[in-house]
Enzyme design. Structure first.
Site, PDB file in Angstrom:
ATOM      1  N   GLY A  25       0.797  -1.213   0.000  1.00 52.23           N
ATOM      2  CA  GLY A  25       0.000   0.000   0.000  1.00 52.23           C
ATOM      3  C   GLY A  25       0.829   1.261   0.000  1.00 52.23           C
ATOM      4  N   MET A  26       2.034   1.201   0.570  1.00 54.97           N
ATOM      5  CA  MET A  26       2.837   2.410   0.637  1.00 54.97           C
ATOM      6  C   MET A  26       3.755   2.586  -0.566  1.00 54.97           C
ATOM      7  SD  MET A  26       5.312   3.741   3.701  1.00 54.97           S
ATOM      8  CE  MET A  26       6.867   3.664   2.838  1.00 54.97           C
ATOM      9  N   GLY A  27       4.155   1.500  -1.196  1.00 53.55           N
ATOM     10  CA  GLY A  27       5.037   1.634  -2.339  1.00 53.55           C
ATOM     11  C   GLY A  27       5.736   0.331  -2.676  1.00 53.55           C
ATOM     12  N   ASP A 137       0.655  -1.197  13.146  1.00 57.06           N
ATOM     13  CA  ASP A 137       0.219  -2.090  12.070  1.00 57.06           C
ATOM     14  C   ASP A 137       0.974  -3.413  12.142  1.00 57.06           C
ATOM     15  OD1 ASP A 137      -1.287  -2.832   9.842  1.00 57.06           O
ATOM     16  OD2 ASP A 137       0.231  -2.131   8.440  1.00 57.06           O
TER      17      ASP A 137
END
Length: 717
Positions: A25-27, A137
């Site tokens: 999701g972040m990269g 998370d």
């Protein structure tokens, strides 16, 4: 692991990309080669996040904080650039599957593995929380598996993403099944929230299912708030009881990470001989290592086919003047802020990141009792935003640039008092600085390209190695700030110079060099004449990664801390300084070396071995002279060693946080003089008056000066 596609860049900052590890999701995450020649996992953020000002601000803050997290169960942040167009961060590479991948491939964990997993995750959370972070998370896909224990990744990143373009457009970050009730409602989030996620992650390892089952997000979140977790998946007994406490709906009813350790650490652990992981997971790790080796082999083949690099300036070159551009200064290139993996320690008083990892590989039981913050080998994980004050003229400066950070920002690797005791010389990630410790004032910095390593002497003579990009060793007079001379320039067919170490009189300096100037090639030690710049004919091969180097026993021997390129533990190698022959290696029967320190007379060495024992050893013979009395449990674990100025006392350092305490032994008898009640941290420097001691608190950024009663009388920041 997949090959790079035409859309992938070949380099990011100073790091060469080798393969793509994954995407989330972040990269994207890449396997990368650091300027030091090590492997890293480099994460590049998504374009929409890169243009989100809120994310960039948070990401920068979280990365700086994450750089302080150092422990055996948290891969260190080795480099980052949060100011570039597309921010990125690089961490130590762990060639293992995630917990999610391992379990879903058919390898649920047996009870003994679940215990090690729980203890390792608790250790990791303790380290993260002590650094002022929350993970937010923690889930199976954020836990990598390695022989040395679980490795928790991506701590703090969820905080950076909250409220950004991703979440505002309806995308989720994280997995609801492992989210605590207070995170669901957005109230009262605390470190206890991570404890809730820890228990859910362990239950997944036991059953292959999330703790509250699967299905639509809404149903999962309702069960998180009001349902009962699948505790039956865990073995009956203390572990299941502890997991039940962790999954309490009320955060106040949950234990802290330290409580988990206290409640479970006495339970039987799997033997070091057979490891802690199920055999199918071990096979997955072996497979990933094979893939990594294949990528590295392809990299070497590509380099061999590439045209030779341009030549390096010869010995007649001069230091760049005001009109010259310092390579990479302030640009994010290898010499600029965040541009290098500049986490190398200089002296044997503290273990490097590589050596710390090797100690962990010595056995699961040992790994679980090791300190949260190693080195570190090296140590990897320093504050990547820290940088020395840069003055293009190369002249010494007494102040950092306006708005810049202190020269003590980031990790500090070595210190020494001047001969008269009035000045303290300091080497850290931000370079070399000189301090009036009584006045608590910065005198000057040795402005230069960011150093890889340095050797400091009480007379001010300082050797600074610049490694990959500048490829020379600079000699300074730190007392005056004068540049004395440079050795290297690849004029002897080497071109990679690191780990300088002076003889006692300063007339010669040993350096680590690499064949052909390529740090990936065979490494060897040369001994240069300081006055003539002659490297001599002696070249001592180094079979592994050299993380420390010193002359000893009247300069008759060279002593180095060496870690095998593979997974073998570290040892101390003793060479004859005249012939280059290996005299012997330590520890031999003394166990894996964790921390070591030379005595002031250079004849003996204190070593901390894999059994947690501290011993003194005769360097010339390798004979164990004595074993120090074991400190009480209040001194959790030795994280560094050092001697008093006269060699009469041996200090066992603690982590460097406020609640930590070190110990002091009589070096001659091994008896404890002070037991776990003094603020002695590593690295440290003993004052020539025998009454003062400089110690580094919090890993860097703060130096405490202690008096004879170990009370703080000055603080440098």
């Amino acid at each position: 692991m997949r090959p790079l596609s035409p859309d992938d860049p070949q380099r990011i900052g100073p790091h060469r990309l080798l393969a793509r590890l994954g995407e989330g999701g972040m990269g994207r995450v890449y396997l990368a080669r650091t300027p030091d020649g090590h492997l890293s996992a480099l994460k590049v953020v998504r374009e929409e996040l890169a243009h989100d000002l809120l994310f960039r601000k948070r990401f920068s803050r979280e990365v700086r904080t994450a750089g302080r997290v150092r422990g055996p169960f948290t891969p260190a942040v080795v480099d980052a650039d949060t100011e570039t167009d597309v921010p990125w961060m690089a961490t130590e590479y762990v060639p293992g599957p995630t917990l999610k991948e391992a379990v879903l491939s058919g390898a649920p964990f047996p009870p003994e593995s679940l215990l090690v997993l729980t203890l390792g995750l608790a250790r990791a959370l303790g380290t993260i929380h002590e650094a002022g972070l929350m993970h937010r998370d923690l889930k199976p896909s954020n836990v990598l598996l390695s022989p040395r224990g679980p490795q928790v990744i991506d701590f703090g990143i969820a905080r950076a993403v909250e409220g950004t373009v991703l979440t505002r457009t309806g995308q989720t970050f994280g997995t609801p099944a492992y989210t605590s009730p207070e995170q669901v409602v957005g109230e009262g989030v605390s470190p206890k929230s991570d404890v809730f996620s820890l228990a859910g992650t362990v239950l997944f390892a036991a059953s292959g299912e999330p703790p509250f089952g699967g299905g639509p997000v809404g149903g999962v979140l309702r069960r998180v708030m009001t349902g009962v977790p699948n505790l039956a998946a865990a073995p009956e007994g203390p572990l299941r009881d502890m997991l039940a406490r962790c999954l309490a709906k009320d955060p106040d009813a949950r234990p802290e990470a330290a409580d988990i350790l206290a409640g479970l650490v006495a339970l039987p652990l799997p033997s070091a001989e057979h490891g802690w992981l199920p055999s199918p997971v071990t096979e997955q790790i072996d497979l990933r290592r094979d893939r990594t080796r294949s990528v590295e082999e392809a990299e070497r083949t590509t380099e061999e086919m590439a045209p030779p690099p341009p030549s390096v300036p010869g010995p007649e070159a001069v230091v760049p003047g005001p009109e010259a551009v310092v390579p990479g200064a302030g640009t994010g290139s290898p010499s600029g802020p965040g541009g290098r993996d500049r986490t190398r320690r200089r002296r044997i008083t503290a273990v490097s990141a590589a050596a710390a990892a090797a100690v962990l590989l010595g056995g699961t039981a040992l790994a679980l009792t090791l300190p949260e913050r190693g080195s570190p080998a090296g140590e990897p994980g320093a504050d990547p935003s820290a940088t020395a004050a840069a003055d293009p003229s190369g002249s010494p400066s007494a102040e950092p640039p306006e708005g810049g950070e202190s020269p003590l920002a980031g990790w500090i690797y070595d210190m020494v008092f001047s001969e008269d005791g009035d000045t303290l010389y300091v080497f850290g990630i931000s370079g070399v600085s000189v301090w009036d410790w009584r006045g608590q004032e910065l005198v000057r910095t040795l402005d230069s390209p960011a150093p890889e390593a340095a050797d400091l002497r009480p007379d001010g003579l300082t050797a600074v190695g610049y490694g990959l990009n500048d490829e020379y060793v600079m000699l300074w007079d730190a007392e005056t700030g004068e540049e004395l001379t440079r050795i290297g320039y690849d004029n002897q067919g080497r071109g990679f110079y690191d780990m300088p170490a002076f003889t006692a009189d300063g007339s010669r300096v040993a350096v680590l060099a690499a064949e052909g100037g390529n740090p990936d090639n065979d490494r060897l030690i040369q001994i240069w004449d300081v006055e003539t710049g002659d490297p001599g004919d002696l070249e001592i091969p180094v079979d592994g990664a050299l993380s420390e180097l010193e002359f000893a026993v009247g300069d008759a021997y060279l002593v180095g801390l060496v870690t095998d390129w593979g997974d073998d533990p570290s040892d101390v190698t003793v060479w004859d300084a005249e012939t280059g022959e290996v005299v012997h290696t330590l520890p031999g029967e003394q166990g894996v070396i964790g921390y070591a320190a030379l005595s002031p007379d250079g004849r003996t060495m204190a070593v901390h071995n894999r059994e947690g024992e501290v011993r003194t050893v005769d360097i010339a013979t390798g004979e164990v002279l004595r074993t120090m009395d074991a400190p009480s449990e209040a001194h959790d674990s030795v994280t560094g060693l050092g001697y008093s100025h006269d060699g009469g006392l041996l200090y066992g350092a603690a982590f460097g946080w406020a609640e930590d305490r070190g110990s002091v032994w009589d070096a001659a008898t091994g008896e404890l003089v002070r037991d776990a009640d003094v603020s002695v941290y590593a690295p440290l420097a003993a004052h020539p008056d025998g009454e003062h001691l400089a110690v580094v608190a919090d890993g860097g950024g703060r130096i405490l000066i202690l008096d004879g009663d170990y009370a703080t009388v000055a603080e440098l920041t």
